[in-house]
Scaffold this active site. Structure first.
Site, short mmCIF file in Angstrom:
data_model
loop_
_atom_site.label_atom_id
_atom_site.label_comp_id
_atom_site.label_asym_id
_atom_site.label_seq_id
_atom_site.Cartn_x
_atom_site.Cartn_y
_atom_site.Cartn_z
N GLU A 51 0.81 -1.23 0.00
CA GLU A 51 0.00 0.00 0.00
C GLU A 51 0.84 1.28 0.00
OE1 GLU A 51 -2.61 -3.23 1.84
OE2 GLU A 51 -0.52 -2.57 2.06
N PHE A 113 -11.97 -6.89 13.93
CA PHE A 113 -10.88 -7.38 13.08
C PHE A 113 -10.49 -6.31 12.05
CE2 PHE A 113 -9.59 -9.70 9.16
CZ PHE A 113 -8.37 -10.19 9.64
N GLN A 114 -9.22 -6.01 11.99
CA GLN A 114 -8.64 -5.00 11.09
C GLN A 114 -9.27 -3.62 11.28
OE1 GLN A 114 -8.57 -6.63 7.04
NE2 GLN A 114 -6.57 -7.55 7.47
N LYS A 163 -17.66 -0.07 6.06
CA LYS A 163 -18.14 -1.02 5.06
C LYS A 163 -19.64 -0.95 4.85
CE LYS A 163 -17.63 -5.80 3.49
NZ LYS A 163 -16.98 -7.11 3.73
N MET A 480 24.71 8.53 2.38
CA MET A 480 24.63 9.80 3.12
C MET A 480 24.89 9.59 4.60
SD MET A 480 24.44 12.97 2.59
CE MET A 480 23.59 13.39 1.08
#
Length: 572
Positions: A51, A113-114, A163, A480
């Site tokens: 993502e 959940f999630q 949802k 760097m």
């Protein structure tokens, strides 16, 4: 009036907003939306492998096109994986809309959940975020999201979509709003006329002026106006890292970019100037060095769309809040009609001094008979592409070398993570550009540390035929970090060496692409030509460069702009 489910309204809203591509990754909370996507063909979805890469793709697209990018992810880890990309866009004022699935509204707060509070998590790194409370409000929410993202000072907007807001069997009237009503959001549409007049008078009277152009000139589509004003006045121009390309690098009035690794002449000219016209720049710490020592003899005119940026770190004598394009147009008109003229004798003396600084350094570096220098690679890329490529970078020495030695004459071609400094940005950003500009050369300049942050996107490149050219400046270290350890920690290289690296050629081939290794100076030019001749293939070019090279100039920490290291042994 048409009746649509929340999910169908969302996709129809994207269509009505003119969105062509969204970048994302599906999951349970977003599946109603993904089903609606499947049932249409106007909005195309690009399936990334992580993502974070979806956000960087949207970001790269937005930087190249000037239009907001769009991301779609699921709840919980899908949403939280976008945070680094959102913060990257936020720091550089890049417009995008991130659509996040969420657990059903009845489950919010239940540790479902999630479930993650994406509104709370994203709040510090967004311009705005919105949670959908009822399916019928989706068209208005989407219209507002894109309006906020793209107007004023641009930035990312997160839309959290439970949802049950997208349930297929619940349908509502659909109408996409033509206008947006936001009582508390009214970005300036023009600058203060009196302040602009005062600025014009100061510009014409200045003896040692400099124009300091930032990313706001690129974002505000004001490069043409900036160039016209600079030519009219005859003033030198310097850019921030984000402002590269806003003024042609090949123009004789260009001093290059300024700040920590900026050119000697730009830093010296800023320090000794008597007037600074700052346009769409925010005086960040990588430019100013110690603010109490910043340009002690200069008065400052500061033009910016964001009032919060003006006098935030450096006090402005003439603040002008407004869109940079319209303010510059008014400035140009006032300079044209003014009876006063620039002090040509003073400007002549000022340019004589600047040319002496330029002759003294002029971005010189020490060449080697043994090693390929990273600067040589970038110069070769510039020559090979006639300076016309879209160039993305990751973060580190390779980023600085690219900014220094690839001379950009156009805006929107230089694409890098300036404010946040995000490793892993370069490849997905290049993908976002290539998808929308398939006929142009798109180069990702990276390092062996950065490329491994999102190297899985080579798989996405294969699926969607995105033949970017990946140029890996391989010095077997976090360059760097190692440079700072050399300079500040007596070369105690704590965790900066990459002691185990993959065979990037085999890895590229495993993903279905072409790999080319360059480790001899005589092979650099012919093998680069070979790689770029393969227009329809992604080529991973692994170039072994001098592992001991540092980026110079480099400002001395907590000094003024004129305090710089010019090499490992030369300090001014």
């Amino acid at each position: 009036m048409e009746l649509l489910s929340g999910a169908d309204m969302l996709i129809r809203s994207l269509q009505d907003e003119g969105i062509e591509y969204i970048y994302g990754y599906p999951g349970g909370a977003a599946l109603h939306i993904y089903d609606a996507l499947f049932r249409q063909d106007k909005v195309k979805h690009i399936l990334v492998r992580h993502e974070q890469a979806a956000v960087h793709m949207a970001d790269g697209y937005a930087r190249a096109s000037g239009k907001p990018g769009t991301v779609l992810v699921t709840s919980g880890p899908g949403a939280t994986n976008t945070i680094t990309g959102i913060a990257t866009a936020f720091m550089d004022s890049i417009p995008m809309v991130v659509l996040c699935g969420q657990v059903a509204s009845t489950l919010i707060g239940e540790d479902a959940f999630q479930e993650t509070d994406m509104i709370g998590v994203s709040r510090p790194v967004v311009k705005h975020n919105i949670s959908v409370r009822h399916p019928s409000e989706i068209p208005e929410v989407i219209r507002k999201a894109y309006y906020i993202a793209a107007t004023g000072r641009p930035g990312p907007v997160v839309v959290d979509i439970p949802k049950d807001m997208t349930t297929p069997n619940e349908r509502y009237e659909y109408e996409y709003p033509k206008k947006v009503k936001l009582r508390s959001y009214n970005p300036a549409i023009r600058g203060h006329a009196g302040q602009i007049r005062k600025a014009a008078e100061m510009l014409l009277a200045a003896k040692r002026p400099i124009i300091y152009a930032g990313g706001g000139v690129v974002l505000g589509k004001a490069s043409e106006q900036l160039t016209d004003l600079a030519h009219m006045l005859g003033h030198p121009v310097t850019n921030t890292l984000m402002g590269i390309g806003s003024f042609p690098a090949s123009d004789k009035q260009s001093l290059g970019w300024l700040g920590m690794h900026g050119s000697y002449e730009s830093n010296m000219a800023m320090h000794h100037s008597d007037l600074i016209l700052a346009v769409g720049a925010r005086f960040d710490d990588r430019v100013t060095n110690a603010t109490e020592k910043f340009c002690p003899g200069a008065r400052i005119i500061h033009i910016d769309i964001d009032p919060a940026s003006i006098s935030k770190t450096v006090e402005a004598d003439v603040p002008i809040v407004g869109p940079v394009d319209s303010v510059l147009k008014e400035l140009i008109a006032l300079v044209k009609e003014s009876k006063a003229k620039p002090d040509n004798e003073a400007l002549k003396a000022w340019w004589k001094q600047i040319d002496e600084w330029r002759a003294f350094h002029g971005m010189r570096y020490e060449k080697s008979d043994t090693y390929i220098k990273p600067q040589e690679v970038i110069e070769a890329l510039h020559l090979l592409t006639n300076g016309e490529a879209y160039v993305t970078t990751d973060v580190g020495q390779h980023q600085m070398f690219t900014a220094q030695y690839y001379k950009f004459n156009k805006p929107n071609r230089w694409i890098n993570s300036g404010g946040l400094g995000t490793m892993g940005f370069g490849l997905p950003a290049a993908m976002g550009v290539k998808l929308s500009y398939p006929d142009d050369d798109v180069i990702c300049v990276t390092g062996e540390g950065s490329i491994q942050m999102n190297i899985q996107e080579l798989s996405t490149c294969k699926q969607y035929n995105l033949p970017v050219k990946v140029v890996n400046l391989n010095n077997q270290a976090l360059g760097m970090v190692k440079q700072w350890q050399d300079m500040n920690y007596e070369s105690r290289h704590s965790q900066s060496y990459m002691e185990s690296l993959p065979d990037f050629i085999k890895l590229a081939e495993a993903y279905g692409h072409v790999g080319i290794r360059i480790d001899r100076k005589e092979d650099l030019e012919p093998k680069l030509k070979e790689a770029f001749a393969m227009k329809d293939k992604l080529v991973f070019i692994d170039i072994y460069v001098d592992p001991h090279e540092h980026v110079y100039p480099m400002q001395v920490a907590r000094g003024s702009m004129k305090d710089m290291w010019l090499s490992k042994t030369e300090r001014v």
